[in-house]
Design a protein around this motif. Structure first.
Motif, mmCIF file in Angstrom:
data_model
loop_
_atom_site.group_PDB
_atom_site.id
_atom_site.type_symbol
_atom_site.label_atom_id
_atom_site.label_comp_id
_atom_site.label_asym_id
_atom_site.label_seq_id
_atom_site.Cartn_x
_atom_site.Cartn_y
_atom_site.Cartn_z
ATOM 1 N N ALA A 48 -0.714 0.052 1.831
ATOM 2 C CA ALA A 48 -1.652 -0.958 1.314
ATOM 3 C C ALA A 48 -3.023 -0.793 1.947
ATOM 4 C CB ALA A 48 -1.102 -2.355 1.585
ATOM 5 N N LEU A 49 -3.034 -0.440 3.223
ATOM 6 C CA LEU A 49 -4.298 -0.227 3.937
ATOM 7 C C LEU A 49 -5.082 0.925 3.305
ATOM 8 C CD1 LEU A 49 -5.837 -1.236 6.506
ATOM 9 C CD2 LEU A 49 -4.742 0.654 7.736
ATOM 10 N N GLU B 237 -5.134 1.767 0.278
ATOM 11 C CA GLU B 237 -5.710 1.346 -0.997
ATOM 12 C C GLU B 237 -7.038 0.610 -0.795
ATOM 13 O OE1 GLU B 237 -4.669 1.977 -4.083
ATOM 14 O OE2 GLU B 237 -3.026 3.205 -3.297
ATOM 15 N N ARG B 238 -7.159 -0.087 0.345
ATOM 16 C CA ARG B 238 -8.359 -0.899 0.597
ATOM 17 C C ARG B 238 -9.506 -0.099 1.223
ATOM 18 N NH1 ARG B 238 -4.373 -4.220 2.789
ATOM 19 N NH2 ARG B 238 -5.179 -3.931 4.909
ATOM 20 N N LEU B 239 -9.176 0.960 1.933
ATOM 21 C CA LEU B 239 -10.197 1.726 2.650
ATOM 22 C C LEU B 239 -10.420 3.093 1.997
ATOM 23 C CD1 LEU B 239 -9.123 1.024 6.359
ATOM 24 C CD2 LEU B 239 -10.818 -0.204 4.986
ATOM 25 N N SER B 240 -11.601 3.636 2.185
ATOM 26 C CA SER B 240 -11.899 4.978 1.669
ATOM 27 C C SER B 240 -11.219 6.020 2.558
ATOM 28 C CB SER B 240 -13.410 5.215 1.666
ATOM 29 O OG SER B 240 -13.896 5.314 2.992
ATOM 30 N N GLU C 206 -9.806 -3.613 11.073
ATOM 31 C CA GLU C 206 -8.999 -4.802 10.799
ATOM 32 C C GLU C 206 -7.770 -4.760 11.695
ATOM 33 O OE1 GLU C 206 -6.347 -4.359 7.072
ATOM 34 O OE2 GLU C 206 -8.324 -3.556 6.495
#
Length: 534
Positions: A369-370, A372-375, A448
């Motif tokens: 999931a991480l 997916e949120r970060l480049s 995060e």
């Protein structure tokens, strides 16, 4: 009528060319009688001309790099003789003259026995330059005294020389000053300790040949150098081509070597290299006074030997420091020294051996999931920051990093250095990782907050270098590793779990509670798993 042949040498190319016409052109173009398609050779470089008296002349045709005869650049047509060497760029042509149409008996004067001097290195070690009793010849004594002074100065300068270039430069200047018959000099060293001589530096009286001499060792008599190196003897010859001792050495004739001198670099325990010098003309001086020059050259080599040995030691220490720094990126500093000790193995690999170890897996919770949120760039930066911190805990307890598997750290304890308390070290590392991550999250160091799942299992495993000839990996293999990976999957976020085998080895079991008994794929028995209480 004199028949002319040329023995061509360039790199690994060797062949003999017969000159069958009175005007013979040499150059890079196909129209030339002898085509030399090599760098440094001009389109129309040089021309051989036969005179009315059946002699041969060499003439430069305005080439860019010039034509050399026996290391001297020619500015007008020059007579060539048997054994002369013509240089066109990096190409050498040895002149061979014969008169096949006439049968004449030629009286060959034997080379005097003193023209070639061969001495053991132990014998030469006891010698020093001494002024010989030559009556009132003050110039000889003055030269000897000057040589002694120079040797003292060289000893001082060599002790401070840090580079091989500085060492060679000092030696070259002295040799060219006192040994006037020498045209070229070279320093060859067994750099790797494999009994193979490498050309480290070379020089010529002719500055135009300086670069080509240093770039390739084809001009050096390897047969002479190898004999000096392996047999620990010093050799000096006034005319190698007329000396029966070298009649079987084709390279000496081919390369046009006449006089030569070579002495071993002896450091009291072994020969580390050879100091070599030669010339394309015979040295009549050496037939009478060769012992003195050989003694001077050998004494100089003894001084050079200690400097070269010190340089080799510096190179070795530098190499080991580079190896150490690289290894310390993957292994604890305490383990690195043991790994360096294996670097001289014949196949260059750390041998695989069965060891009792504890294996640790540390995985980021919710990494998919991480991602997916970060480049991708942000993910790479995050992993680098996290791994840098976590690895400090592994190394603090002398653990070994096996590998990074995506977002997972795989490390083990107990190999290659035996550690009876490997289970305690692994658990302490796991707790240190969790505590360090808590602090990173609290300080807002990471983009995060993150959580880890950590598992530890203990048992037998095969540890060593595994892979192909192109790439190897120092890793641990076996069922112990597989079970550790399975256990990590049931670990609660932000916690550490250990197997029953690890639990049994722990010195202090406080703070651990039994989670449950589990069955894992590929494991034919139930396994009790314990969880740390934080």
């Amino acid at each position: 009528m004199a028949e002319l042949k040329l023995r061509l040498h360039q790199g690994k190319t060797e062949k003999t060319v017969t000159v069958n016409q009175d005007v013979f052109t040499i150059g890079r173009l196909p129209e030339c009688d002898l085509t030399l398609p090599y760098e440094g050779v001009s389109r129309y470089h040089a021309r051989l001309l036969k005179t009315a008296t059946d002699n041969w002349m060499i003439k430069d045709m305005g080439s860019k790099n010039g034509t050399l005869l026996n290391e001297r650049q020619i500015t007008s047509p020059q007579l060539v003789k048997n054994g002369d060497v013509i240089w066109l760029g990096d190409v050498s042509l040895v002149v061979v003259l014969a008169t096949p149409s006439r049968r004449t008996t030629v009286k060959v004067e034997p080379i005097p026995a003193e023209a070639t001097i061969l001495r053991s290195v132990q014998e030469l070690q006891q010698q020093w330059i001494q002024a010989k009793d030559k009556g009132d010849d003050l110039s000889v004594k003055e030269t000897t005294i000057a040589r002694l002074k120079d040797l003292v100065e060289i000893a001082k300068s060599l002790s401070a020389a840090e580079s091989i270039e500085a060492i060679f430069s000092r030696v070259k200047d002295v040799v060219f000053r006192y040994l006037e018959s020498i045209e070229r000099i070279a320093l060859l060293v067994d750099v790797t300790g494999s009994r193979q001589l490498e050309l480290l530096n070379a020089a010529s009286r002719n500055v135009n040949q300086q670069q080509s001499l240093a770039e390739s060792s084809h001009w050096i008599s390897r047969s002479i150098c190898q004999k000096v190196f392996t047999e620990k003897v010093a050799i000096q010859t006034a005319d190698a081509q007329a000396d029966q001792r070298f009649e079987g050495e084709v390279s000496i004739l081919y390369k046009g070597i006449r006089s030569a001198i070579a002495v071993p670099l002896w450091d009291e325990t072994k020969v580390v290299g050879v100091l070599y010098a030669d010339a394309h003309h015979s040295s009549t001086h050496w037939t009478q006074e060769g012992e003195e020059d050989l003694s001077f050259f050998s004494t100089l080599a003894n001084l050079v030997a200690s400097s070269v040995q010190r340089w080799l030691l510096t190179q070795k220490l530098t190499s080991e420091e580079m190896i150490r720094q690289r290894l310390e990126r993957y292994h604890s500093p305490a383990v690195v020294q043991q790994l360096i000790a294996y670097k001289t193995l014949p196949d260059g690999r750390l041998p695989a051996a069965e060891s009792e170890i504890s294996i640790l897996f540390a995985d980021i919770v919710g990494f998919t999931a991480l991602s997916e949120r970060l480049s991708p760039v942000e993910i790479a930066q995050l992993l680098n920051s996290l791994f840098e911190e976590m690895l400090q805990e592994v190394f603090a307890f002398n653990g070994t990093l096996d590998k990074y598997i995506g977002d997972c750290i795989m490390a083990f304890f107990g190999a290659p250095e035996s550690q009876p308390d490997h289970a305690d070290r692994a658990l302490a590392t796991a707790k240190g990782m969790l505590n360090r991550l808590d602090k990173l999250n609290a300080d807002g160091v990471l983009p995060e907050p993150l959580q880890l799942r950590i598992s530890v299992n203990s048992g037998k495993a095969v540890v060593g270098d595994v892979g192909s000839s192109q790439r190897v990996e120092y890793t641990a293999l076996g069922a112990t590793i597989n079970l550790a990976a399975r256990i990590e999957a049931i670990c609660p976020p932000g916690e550490c779990v250990v197997s029953e085998d690890t639990y049994a080895l722990l010195t202090h079991k406080q703070g651990l509670k039994l989670m449950d008994e589990y069955r894992f794929k590929g494991i034919d028995r139930p396994v009790q798993v314990y969880q740390t209480q934080r």
